[in-house]
Design a protein around this motif. Structure first.
Motif, PDB file in Angstrom:
ATOM      1  N   MET A 153      24.040  26.527 166.454  1.00  9.66           N
ATOM      2  CA  MET A 153      23.861  27.078 167.878  1.00  9.66           C
ATOM      3  C   MET A 153      23.603  25.725 168.791  1.00  9.66           C
ATOM      4  SD  MET A 153      22.718  30.321 169.752  1.00  9.66           S
ATOM      5  CE  MET A 153      23.275  31.379 168.672  1.00  9.66           C
ATOM      6  N   PRO A 154      24.550  25.106 169.534  1.00  9.59           N
ATOM      7  CA  PRO A 154      24.297  24.093 170.306  1.00  9.59           C
ATOM      8  C   PRO A 154      23.401  24.724 171.613  1.00  9.59           C
ATOM      9  CG  PRO A 154      26.630  24.755 170.736  1.00  9.59           C
ATOM     10  CD  PRO A 154      25.895  25.696 169.622  1.00  9.59           C
ATOM     11  N   MET A 155      22.543  23.675 171.848  1.00  7.06           N
ATOM     12  CA  MET A 155      21.303  23.910 172.901  1.00  7.06           C
ATOM     13  C   MET A 155      21.704  23.201 174.274  1.00  7.06           C
ATOM     14  SD  MET A 155      19.057  25.603 171.452  1.00  7.06           S
ATOM     15  CE  MET A 155      19.600  26.355 169.948  1.00  7.06           C
ATOM     16  N   PRO A 156      21.086  23.507 175.416  1.00 10.77           N
ATOM     17  CA  PRO A 156      21.527  22.837 176.536  1.00 10.77           C
ATOM     18  C   PRO A 156      21.388  21.388 176.580  1.00 10.77           C
ATOM     19  CG  PRO A 156      20.113  24.722 176.880  1.00 10.77           C
ATOM     20  CD  PRO A 156      19.985  24.548 175.427  1.00 10.77           C
ATOM     21  N   SER A 157      20.771  20.961 175.825  1.00  7.24           N
ATOM     22  CA  SER A 157      20.588  19.124 175.760  1.00  7.24           C
ATOM     23  C   SER A 157      21.739  18.709 175.105  1.00  7.24           C
ATOM     24  CB  SER A 157      19.355  18.889 174.889  1.00  7.24           C
ATOM     25  OG  SER A 157      19.479  19.391 173.742  1.00  7.24           O
ATOM     26  N   ASP A 158      22.403  19.654 174.328  1.00 10.79           N
ATOM     27  CA  ASP A 158      23.858  19.143 173.646  1.00 10.79           C
ATOM     28  C   ASP A 158      24.848  19.106 174.660  1.00 10.79           C
ATOM     29  OD1 ASP A 158      22.239  19.020 171.327  1.00 10.79           O
ATOM     30  OD2 ASP A 158      22.630  20.938 170.922  1.00 10.79           O
ATOM     31  N   ALA A 159      24.876  19.738 175.884  1.00 11.21           N
ATOM     32  CA  ALA A 159      25.972  19.930 176.881  1.00 11.21           C
ATOM     33  C   ALA A 159      25.938  19.290 178.264  1.00 11.21           C
ATOM     34  CB  ALA A 159      26.020  21.250 177.025  1.00 11.21           C
ATOM     35  N   ASN A 160      26.973  19.212 179.046  1.00 12.18           N
ATOM     36  CA  ASN A 160      26.782  18.662 180.250  1.00 12.18           C
ATOM     37  C   ASN A 160      26.255  19.593 181.398  1.00 12.18           C
ATOM     38  OD1 ASN A 160      28.951  20.558 181.057  1.00 12.18           O
ATOM     39  ND2 ASN A 160      30.453  19.102 180.717  1.00 12.18           N
ATOM     40  N   ILE A 161      26.196  19.382 182.471  1.00  9.80           N
ATOM     41  CA  ILE A 161      25.666  20.226 183.326  1.00  9.80           C
ATOM     42  C   ILE A 161      26.407  21.783 183.698  1.00  9.80           C
ATOM     43  CG2 ILE A 161      24.513  18.617 184.809  1.00  9.80           C
ATOM     44  CD1 ILE A 161      26.405  18.819 186.681  1.00  9.80           C
ATOM     45  N   HIS A 162      27.611  21.680 183.168  1.00  8.40           N
ATOM     46  CA  HIS A 162      28.309  22.969 183.301  1.00  8.40           C
ATOM     47  C   HIS A 162      28.296  23.818 181.949  1.00  8.40           C
ATOM     48  CE1 HIS A 162      30.081  21.164 186.753  1.00  8.40           C
ATOM     49  NE2 HIS A 162      30.376  20.101 186.110  1.00  8.40           N
ATOM     50  N   GLY A 163      27.578  23.399 180.879  1.00  4.29           N
ATOM     51  CA  GLY A 163      27.298  24.139 179.725  1.00  4.29           C
ATOM     52  C   GLY A 163      28.340  24.021 178.744  1.00  4.29           C
ATOM     53  N   ASP A 164      29.547  23.015 179.010  1.00  2.00           N
ATOM     54  CA  ASP A 164      30.232  22.400 177.884  1.00  2.00           C
ATOM     55  C   ASP A 164      29.644  21.571 176.887  1.00  2.00           C
ATOM     56  OD1 ASP A 164      32.160  23.886 179.330  1.00  2.00           O
ATOM     57  OD2 ASP A 164      32.562  22.146 180.789  1.00  2.00           O
ATOM     58  N   VAL A 165      29.702  21.685 175.628  1.00  2.07           N
ATOM     59  CA  VAL A 165      29.040  21.004 174.775  1.00  2.07           C
ATOM     60  C   VAL A 165      29.884  19.566 174.501  1.00  2.07           C
ATOM     61  CG1 VAL A 165      28.326  20.689 172.044  1.00  2.07           C
ATOM     62  CG2 VAL A 165      28.059  23.119 173.570  1.00  2.07           C
ATOM     63  N   PHE A 166      29.159  18.412 174.337  1.00  2.00           N
ATOM     64  CA  PHE A 166      29.672  16.950 174.143  1.00  2.00           C
ATOM     65  C   PHE A 166      30.575  17.078 172.875  1.00  2.00           C
ATOM     66  CE2 PHE A 166      25.745  15.978 176.746  1.00  2.00           C
ATOM     67  CZ  PHE A 166      26.199  15.826 177.945  1.00  2.00           C
ATOM     68  N   GLY A 167      31.720  16.524 173.021  1.00  2.00           N
ATOM     69  CA  GLY A 167      32.565  16.355 171.947  1.00  2.00           C
ATOM     70  C   GLY A 167      31.752  15.402 170.960  1.00  2.00           C
ATOM     71  N   GLY A 168      31.065  14.404 171.329  1.00  2.00           N
ATOM     72  CA  GLY A 168      30.382  13.452 170.359  1.00  2.00           C
ATOM     73  C   GLY A 168      29.297  14.343 169.520  1.00  2.00           C
ATOM     74  N   TRP A 169      28.931  15.446 170.196  1.00  2.00           N
ATOM     75  CA  TRP A 169      27.911  16.275 169.377  1.00  2.00           C
ATOM     76  C   TRP A 169      28.543  17.158 168.285  1.00  2.00           C
ATOM     77  CZ3 TRP A 169      27.149  21.324 168.666  1.00  2.00           C
ATOM     78  CH2 TRP A 169      25.927  21.713 167.884  1.00  2.00           C
ATOM     79  N   ILE A 170      29.568  17.481 168.708  1.00  2.00           N
ATOM     80  CA  ILE A 170      30.407  18.399 167.679  1.00  2.00           C
ATOM     81  C   ILE A 170      30.789  17.355 166.544  1.00  2.00           C
ATOM     82  CG2 ILE A 170      32.393  19.646 167.393  1.00  2.00           C
ATOM     83  CD1 ILE A 170      32.294  20.475 170.261  1.00  2.00           C
ATOM     84  N   MET A 171      31.466  16.193 166.990  1.00  2.00           N
ATOM     85  CA  MET A 171      31.844  15.251 165.863  1.00  2.00           C
ATOM     86  C   MET A 171      30.424  14.894 165.054  1.00  2.00           C
ATOM     87  SD  MET A 171      33.965  12.659 168.146  1.00  2.00           S
ATOM     88  CE  MET A 171      35.121  11.877 166.934  1.00  2.00           C
ATOM     89  N   ALA A 172      29.507  14.789 165.474  1.00  2.00           N
ATOM     90  CA  ALA A 172      28.293  14.429 164.465  1.00  2.00           C
ATOM     91  C   ALA A 172      27.917  15.627 163.524  1.00  2.00           C
ATOM     92  CB  ALA A 172      27.107  14.101 165.236  1.00  2.00           C
ATOM     93  N   GLN A 173      28.040  16.955 163.871  1.00  2.00           N
ATOM     94  CA  GLN A 173      27.773  17.913 163.170  1.00  2.00           C
ATOM     95  C   GLN A 173      29.008  18.229 162.216  1.00  2.00           C
ATOM     96  OE1 GLN A 173      24.828  18.888 163.756  1.00  2.00           O
ATOM     97  NE2 GLN A 173      24.905  17.467 165.698  1.00  2.00           N
ATOM     98  N   VAL A 174      30.263  17.649 162.417  1.00  2.00           N
ATOM     99  CA  VAL A 174      31.390  17.912 161.794  1.00  2.00           C
ATOM    100  C   VAL A 174      31.152  16.593 160.495  1.00  2.00           C
ATOM    101  CG1 VAL A 174      33.897  17.131 161.457  1.00  2.00           C
ATOM    102  CG2 VAL A 174      33.033  19.023 163.309  1.00  2.00           C
ATOM    103  N   ASP A 175      30.701  15.851 160.748  1.00  2.00           N
ATOM    104  CA  ASP A 175      30.369  14.547 159.988  1.00  2.00           C
ATOM    105  C   ASP A 175      29.416  14.891 158.853  1.00  2.00           C
ATOM    106  OD1 ASP A 175      30.548  12.035 158.780  1.00  2.00           O
ATOM    107  OD2 ASP A 175      29.230  11.194 160.026  1.00  2.00           O
ATOM    108  N   ILE A 176      28.368  15.814 159.426  1.00  2.00           N
ATOM    109  CA  ILE A 176      27.062  16.337 158.370  1.00  2.00           C
ATOM    110  C   ILE A 176      27.844  17.185 157.603  1.00  2.00           C
ATOM    111  CG2 ILE A 176      25.055  17.494 158.353  1.00  2.00           C
ATOM    112  CD1 ILE A 176      24.522  16.129 161.146  1.00  2.00           C
ATOM    113  N   ALA A 177      28.707  18.177 158.001  1.00  2.00           N
ATOM    114  CA  ALA A 177      29.036  19.300 157.336  1.00  2.00           C
ATOM    115  C   ALA A 177      30.274  18.733 156.266  1.00  2.00           C
ATOM    116  CB  ALA A 177      29.922  20.213 158.230  1.00  2.00           C
ATOM    117  N   GLY A 178      30.918  17.813 156.590  1.00  2.00           N
ATOM    118  CA  GLY A 178      31.993  16.980 155.827  1.00  2.00           C
ATOM    119  C   GLY A 178      31.237  16.393 154.465  1.00  2.00           C
ATOM    120  N   ALA A 179      30.186  15.951 154.875  1.00  2.00           N
ATOM    121  CA  ALA A 179      29.480  14.946 154.059  1.00  2.00           C
ATOM    122  C   ALA A 179      28.854  15.933 152.729  1.00  2.00           C
ATOM    123  CB  ALA A 179      28.236  14.165 154.498  1.00  2.00           C
ATOM    124  N   VAL A 180      28.478  17.347 152.973  1.00  2.00           N
ATOM    125  CA  VAL A 180      27.880  18.009 151.995  1.00  2.00           C
ATOM    126  C   VAL A 180      28.912  18.432 150.721  1.00  2.00           C
ATOM    127  CG1 VAL A 180      26.989  20.486 151.642  1.00  2.00           C
ATOM    128  CG2 VAL A 180      26.489  19.256 153.713  1.00  2.00           C
TER     129      VAL A 180
END
Length: 142
Positions: free
Chosen positions: A19-46
């Protein structure tokens, strides 16, 4: 409630969930694309590391599509599967689904990506991927 946002999750267990946290998002609550990309990379590596029977490194992001925005508080499920195996490389498909509320009434596919990993040795040099029948099976001899 309209059905156009209802999506069923793929069969099987997700590779990772978070679950993304407020520190993973901009001031409007939209999660940063780069954060999502990092998690996708972790998931793909498994599954890549599992198939390579060891260390892997990301060598390419072949495709990455943000289909829907991700918000703080969404429960994200990352489903990753190997789609191609070469001599030293493994290509993985990752799909990300967001559950927008606790009752899973609104689940949407938010991201899909394809990444390629290379199997590496202890010196971080490419190494041959073992055949499927040679992959370590810890309980096979019990």
């Amino acid at each position: 409630m309209s059905d156009h946002h209802k999506t069923s999750l793929p069969a099987g267990m997700p590779t990772i969930r978070m679950m993304p946290m407020p520190s993973d998002a901009n001031i409007h609550g939209d999660v940063f694309g780069g954060w999502i990309m990092a998690q996708v990379d972790i998931a793909g590596a498994v599954p890549a590391a599992r198939r390579a029977n060891g260390r892997v490194a990301t060598i390419a992001v072949n495709s990455f599509l943000f289909k829907q925005p991700v918000f703080v508080g969404d429960l994200l499920s990352f489903y990753a599967e190997v789609v191609k195996v070469g001599n030293t490389s493994i290509t993985v498909s990752v799909e990300v689904y967001a559950e927008r509320n606790r009752l899973q009434a609104d689940t949407v596919k938010v991201t899909e990506a394809t990444l390629t990993y290379v199997a590496t040795d202890e010196h971080r040099k490419p190494r041959q991927i073992p055949p499927l029948d040679a992959i370590d099976r810890p309980h096979a001899q019990l």
